[in-house]
Motif scaffolding. Sequence first.
Motif: not given
Length: 189
Positions: A173-177
Amino acid sequence: GFVASAMSVLAPERNPGEIPTGDLAPVFAPIVAFESAAPTLSPTSYKNMKAKGVCGPVFTPEAGMYQIQSGVTSSLEDGKKTIARRRFADFFQDTVAARLAFYGKKLQTEENKAAIVGEIETFCEELLSRNNPSAQRIKAYRVDAKSGNTPAKEALGIFVIIIQVQMLSALEVIVVQTEIGEGVKVIAD
């Protein structure tokens, strides 16, 4: 069949669910479409398949082709892991066994024991690839040729080597906040 084909061209530590590029592209290129009468799979369908160890097909617009939805063999919530963990463990154990076969039945000299440990450490260093980060296949390792051994085991001809290998995890999972707007206060690091 496509899962087995994907795994046959990938290094064992890689997730067969990655977007099919490079080695994987030819495996998935023949899938033009699935039967049009087949129901569309919902996110819940994929979650259910993953929980039951089924690698479902999914169309990936970025690659313009199908891929395997996940390399997870069972629900991660139940503590199960990706198929890569078992495949890599088999690969590692088979490779070490083959490298150490030469030493079987030889005398348990300090020189032979050191050579055995050296074979294992050489293999682990190849996987760690300190000087070539693009070839890195593991995160860390430890080889212990002391704590598992006793004089009684030595007298029986048993030499224990404890090996711990930390695999690299996949980018599941790649999370870009993000915080975007005129009132955003940007603080320099």
